[in-house]
Design a protein around this motif. Structure first.
Motif, PDB file in Angstrom:
ATOM      1  N   VAL A 166       9.579 -29.395 -92.357  1.00  7.71           N
ATOM      2  CA  VAL A 166      10.101 -29.093 -90.896  1.00  7.71           C
ATOM      3  C   VAL A 166       9.048 -29.500 -90.292  1.00  7.71           C
ATOM      4  O   VAL A 166       8.020 -29.301 -90.552  1.00  7.71           O
ATOM      5  CB  VAL A 166      10.699 -27.187 -91.395  1.00  7.71           C
ATOM      6  N   LYS A 167      10.016 -29.257 -88.664  1.00 11.08           N
ATOM      7  CA  LYS A 167       8.332 -29.476 -87.660  1.00 11.08           C
ATOM      8  C   LYS A 167       9.207 -28.828 -86.519  1.00 11.08           C
ATOM      9  O   LYS A 167      10.202 -28.153 -86.655  1.00 11.08           O
ATOM     10  CB  LYS A 167       8.915 -31.271 -87.463  1.00 11.08           C
TER      11      LYS A 167
ATOM     12  N   THR B  88       1.148 -18.827 -81.239  1.00 12.09           N
ATOM     13  CA  THR B  88       2.344 -19.069 -80.111  1.00 12.09           C
ATOM     14  C   THR B  88       2.542 -20.254 -79.707  1.00 12.09           C
ATOM     15  O   THR B  88       1.173 -21.088 -78.501  1.00 12.09           O
ATOM     16  CB  THR B  88       2.634 -18.181 -79.344  1.00 12.09           C
ATOM     17  N   GLY B  89       3.129 -21.233 -79.527  1.00  5.86           N
ATOM     18  CA  GLY B  89       3.636 -22.523 -78.746  1.00  5.86           C
ATOM     19  C   GLY B  89       2.826 -23.929 -79.017  1.00  5.86           C
ATOM     20  O   GLY B  89       3.150 -25.021 -78.900  1.00  5.86           O
ATOM     21  N   ALA B  90       2.035 -23.353 -80.053  1.00  9.90           N
ATOM     22  CA  ALA B  90       1.550 -24.975 -80.607  1.00  9.90           C
ATOM     23  C   ALA B  90       3.015 -25.247 -81.885  1.00  9.90           C
ATOM     24  O   ALA B  90       4.128 -25.006 -81.792  1.00  9.90           O
ATOM     25  CB  ALA B  90       0.504 -24.680 -82.408  1.00  9.90           C
ATOM     26  N   CYS B  91       2.747 -26.993 -81.883  1.00  7.21           N
ATOM     27  CA  CYS B  91       3.726 -27.870 -82.998  1.00  7.21           C
ATOM     28  C   CYS B  91       3.263 -27.822 -83.625  1.00  7.21           C
ATOM     29  O   CYS B  91       2.161 -28.426 -83.897  1.00  7.21           O
ATOM     30  CB  CYS B  91       4.044 -28.580 -82.104  1.00  7.21           C
ATOM     31  N   ILE B  92       3.943 -27.747 -85.354  1.00  2.00           N
ATOM     32  CA  ILE B  92       3.444 -28.092 -86.640  1.00  2.00           C
ATOM     33  C   ILE B  92       4.436 -28.978 -86.950  1.00  2.00           C
ATOM     34  O   ILE B  92       5.639 -29.154 -86.628  1.00  2.00           O
ATOM     35  CB  ILE B  92       2.636 -26.823 -87.429  1.00  2.00           C
ATOM     36  N   ASN B  93       3.552 -29.727 -88.155  1.00  6.05           N
ATOM     37  CA  ASN B  93       4.703 -30.497 -89.081  1.00  6.05           C
ATOM     38  C   ASN B  93       3.931 -30.042 -90.434  1.00  6.05           C
ATOM     39  O   ASN B  93       3.016 -30.024 -90.567  1.00  6.05           O
ATOM     40  CB  ASN B  93       4.006 -32.147 -88.855  1.00  6.05           C
ATOM     41  N   VAL B  94       5.095 -29.316 -91.596  1.00  4.99           N
ATOM     42  CA  VAL B  94       4.734 -28.790 -92.094  1.00  4.99           C
ATOM     43  C   VAL B  94       5.182 -29.528 -93.545  1.00  4.99           C
ATOM     44  O   VAL B  94       6.825 -29.665 -93.764  1.00  4.99           O
ATOM     45  CB  VAL B  94       5.359 -27.761 -92.535  1.00  4.99           C
ATOM     46  N   ASN B  95       4.753 -29.641 -94.954  1.00  6.42           N
ATOM     47  CA  ASN B  95       5.699 -29.829 -95.744  1.00  6.42           C
ATOM     48  C   ASN B  95       4.912 -28.128 -96.551  1.00  6.42           C
ATOM     49  O   ASN B  95       4.512 -27.865 -96.389  1.00  6.42           O
ATOM     50  CB  ASN B  95       5.075 -30.917 -96.438  1.00  6.42           C
ATOM     51  N   GLY B  96       6.108 -28.556 -97.223  1.00  2.01           N
ATOM     52  CA  GLY B  96       6.142 -27.201 -98.462  1.00  2.01           C
ATOM     53  C   GLY B  96       7.309 -26.770 -99.116  1.00  2.01           C
ATOM     54  O   GLY B  96       8.596 -28.349 -99.850  1.00  2.01           O
ATOM     55  N   ILE B  97       7.210 -26.045-100.616  1.00  4.18           N
ATOM     56  CA  ILE B  97       8.323 -25.436-101.261  1.00  4.18           C
ATOM     57  C   ILE B  97       8.934 -24.820-100.464  1.00  4.18           C
ATOM     58  O   ILE B  97       9.113 -23.581-100.338  1.00  4.18           O
ATOM     59  CB  ILE B  97       7.359 -25.000-102.986  1.00  4.18           C
ATOM     60  N   LEU B  98      10.881 -24.894-100.605  1.00  2.00           N
ATOM     61  CA  LEU B  98      11.367 -23.915-100.371  1.00  2.00           C
ATOM     62  C   LEU B  98      11.600 -22.889-101.314  1.00  2.00           C
ATOM     63  O   LEU B  98      11.441 -22.814-102.717  1.00  2.00           O
ATOM     64  CB  LEU B  98      12.519 -24.969-100.344  1.00  2.00           C
ATOM     65  N   VAL B  99      11.456 -21.477-100.960  1.00  2.34           N
ATOM     66  CA  VAL B  99      11.420 -21.101-101.854  1.00  2.34           C
ATOM     67  C   VAL B  99      12.778 -19.056-101.090  1.00  2.34           C
ATOM     68  O   VAL B  99      12.573 -19.185-100.162  1.00  2.34           O
ATOM     69  CB  VAL B  99      10.126 -20.168-102.595  1.00  2.34           C
TER      70      VAL B  99
ATOM     71  N   VAL C  53      -0.259 -28.657 -93.855  1.00  2.00           N
ATOM     72  CA  VAL C  53      -0.121 -28.784 -92.099  1.00  2.00           C
ATOM     73  C   VAL C  53      -0.846 -29.543 -91.546  1.00  2.00           C
ATOM     74  O   VAL C  53      -2.108 -29.633 -91.844  1.00  2.00           O
ATOM     75  CB  VAL C  53      -0.724 -27.067 -91.846  1.00  2.00           C
ATOM     76  N   GLU C  54       0.520 -30.034 -90.838  1.00  2.00           N
ATOM     77  CA  GLU C  54      -0.649 -31.431 -89.524  1.00  2.00           C
ATOM     78  C   GLU C  54       0.333 -30.268 -88.344  1.00  2.00           C
ATOM     79  O   GLU C  54       0.560 -30.136 -88.248  1.00  2.00           O
ATOM     80  CB  GLU C  54      -0.025 -32.384 -89.514  1.00  2.00           C
TER      81      GLU C  54
END
Length: 476
Positions: free
Chosen positions: A24-25, A70-81, A97-98
């Motif tokens: 998710v981004k 607050t307001g930062a933009c990130i790229n996240v890999n992870g596990i859906l739970v 997290v990027e």
């Protein structure tokens, strides 16, 4: 980072693929937690709802996570739970997290505290990131989709009318001029009047106030058309109901009498409102609460009930003369209006809302207005005093649609244009449709932002368009 196909948060929140890797981004709404675990509320604009990102601080590093505010933009890999928290079904346990972009808390204007709509208008380039305006602009998209779907399903053709025009549809003369002339060295004739032979179009040109006249030309060939585009009024009105640039929806239909036109308007508006309830309910319910904080002094009804009120009631058809009589009787019984009411008066919003909200308690279509307060192109009734105009009146708004059966008789139209001092050189082509195969036809105009005011519950028209254009305001 491992390459994983991005999932929009709107889709992720509906997913049951627990245990799978996801990406998710988005932009950080909030970040909270302890030295062991952080919880990031992430939003990508696809929905009013955030997804919670659970971050192991020790694994990713406290220093690395510091810029995620607050307001930062990130790229996240992870596990859906499955989520253990309330009000959410899923969350993402972050593995990577990027940080795409940071937002310094000292200078980023959108912090957790609430902001006034007046302040947000000053930063209109950032306000779509707020929950409120994200909801408003998603609803705006859906209403545009509903409009196109409604007309397409009924065999109407989407017709593009010009934005630059030499005619004034409304006859009010409040138009923005379009020119390439040097304003510091204007060429004038012997009488001191500005000449336009050296201008780009060789004549005076302006931004359109309506696509109606050109739309009528198309209806006389294609049968049923609609326009949907920007229109412009150089009216110095600083009110919650006026914009200098706004969008209009204008169907024009050959062979329609006024009664068919009224039914089309009712069917159209109900279709749009049903679409909003079917496709925007989360955003509508959010705005129902948010606007009560934004507009503390406003009379805030329940938005869903407001929309159902329109769907559940047949629109009353009422002549202007009957409407004025009802309003005069109200005055006689002690009701006070700010503006006077008499036959021949151009009804104010307070008059229109009285008929809808107090007297009939349902939407009203007012017809047969005095010709003196209406445009030259409206079909004249046999009484010689009124025209086949129709205005759809709504609670909270007043007029939301204005239309008429158009005058198809060449001699009557020509005479009325002369009476209203409309130059024949500007409308000769419009008159030609009455010379060559004239036919009864009707149409109406819906101010798109007026519809959005009603659906979103926002109190100011500047808050339902991304970048409002008003007197002394053309930022962004």
């Amino acid at each position: 980072m491992e390459t994983i196909t991005r999932t929009k948060i709107a889709d992720l929140l509906k997913s049951k693929s627990f245990g799978e890797k996801v990406n998710v981004k988005g932009w950080v709404r909030t970040r909270r937690g302890s030295k062991m675990v952080n919880f990031i509320a992430l939003n990508d604009g696809s929905t009013i709802h955030n997804v919670q990102i659970v971050v192991d601080v020790e694994k990713l590093g406290e220093e690395y996570l510091k810029p995620i505010t607050t307001g930062a933009c990130i790229n996240v890999n992870g596990i859906l739970v499955e989520s253990q928290g309330k009000d959410q079904n899923v969350e993402v346990q972050a593995t990577e997290v990027e940080i795409y972009g940071t937002a310094d808390p000292q200078t980023y204007p959108l912090q957790k505290k609430g902001h006034s709509v007046e302040f947000l208008r000053e930063i209109a380039h950032l306000r779509p990131r707020t929950n409120t305006f994200g909801a408003v602009f998603r609803i705006r998209h859906h209403m545009a989709m509903a409009i196109h779907r409604f007309f397409h399903e009924r065999g109407f053709f989407y017709f593009h009318t010009p934005i630059i025009t030499a005619s004034d549809c409304e006859g009010a003369g409040q138009m923005f001029q379009v020119t390439t002339k040097n304003l510091y060295d204007l060429k004038k004739d012997e009488n001191g009047n500005i000449t336009y032979e050296d201008d780009f179009f060789g004549k005076q040109a302006s931004l359109t106030v309506s696509g109606q006249l050109e739309g009528e030309l198309a209806a006389m060939a294609l049968g049923s058309i609609y326009t949907f585009g920007p229109t412009f009024r150089a009216e110095n009105s600083n009110t919650p109901r006026h914009l200098a640039e706004f969008w209009m929806v204008e169907p024009e239909v050959a062979f329609y009498e006024i009664e068919e036109n009224m039914q089309l308007a009712e069917d159209f508006i109900k279709y749009c409102i049903q679409w909003a309830l079917d496709n925007c309910l989360d955003d509508i319910q959010f705005l129902n609460g948010a606007r009560k904080l934004l507009y503390k002094n406003e009379d805030n009804d329940d938005l869903v009930e407001r929309l159902r009120f329109i769907l559940d009631n047949k629109f009353i058809r009422l002549s202007y003369t009957e409407g004025v009589k009802i309003l005069e009787e109200a005055v006689a019984k002690g009701h006070k209006f700010e503006f006077p009411i008499f036959w021949g008066a151009d009804l104010a919003s307070e008059h229109e809302r009285y008929l809808v909200e107090k007297h009939f308690k349902c939407p009203v279509i007012l017809t047969d207005y005095p010709k003196e307060i209406k445009s030259f192109y409206m079909k004249q009734n046999e009484d010689g005093k009124t025209v086949r105009a129709m205005d759809v009146l709504f609670p909270k708004i007043g007029e939301i649609i204005g239309g008429s059966q158009r005058e198809e008789d060449y001699d009557k139209l020509y005479k009325r244009a002369e009476e209203m001092d409309i130059p024949m050189k500007d409308i000769w082509w419009y008159l030609d449709t009455r010379r060559f195969g004239t036919a009864p036809h009707s149409g109406f105009g819906l101010g798109f932002e007026r519809l959005l005011l009603f659906v979103t519950g926002m109190a100011n028209i500047r808050d339902v368009i991304p970048f409002p254009r008003t007197p002394n305001n053309a930022e962004f």
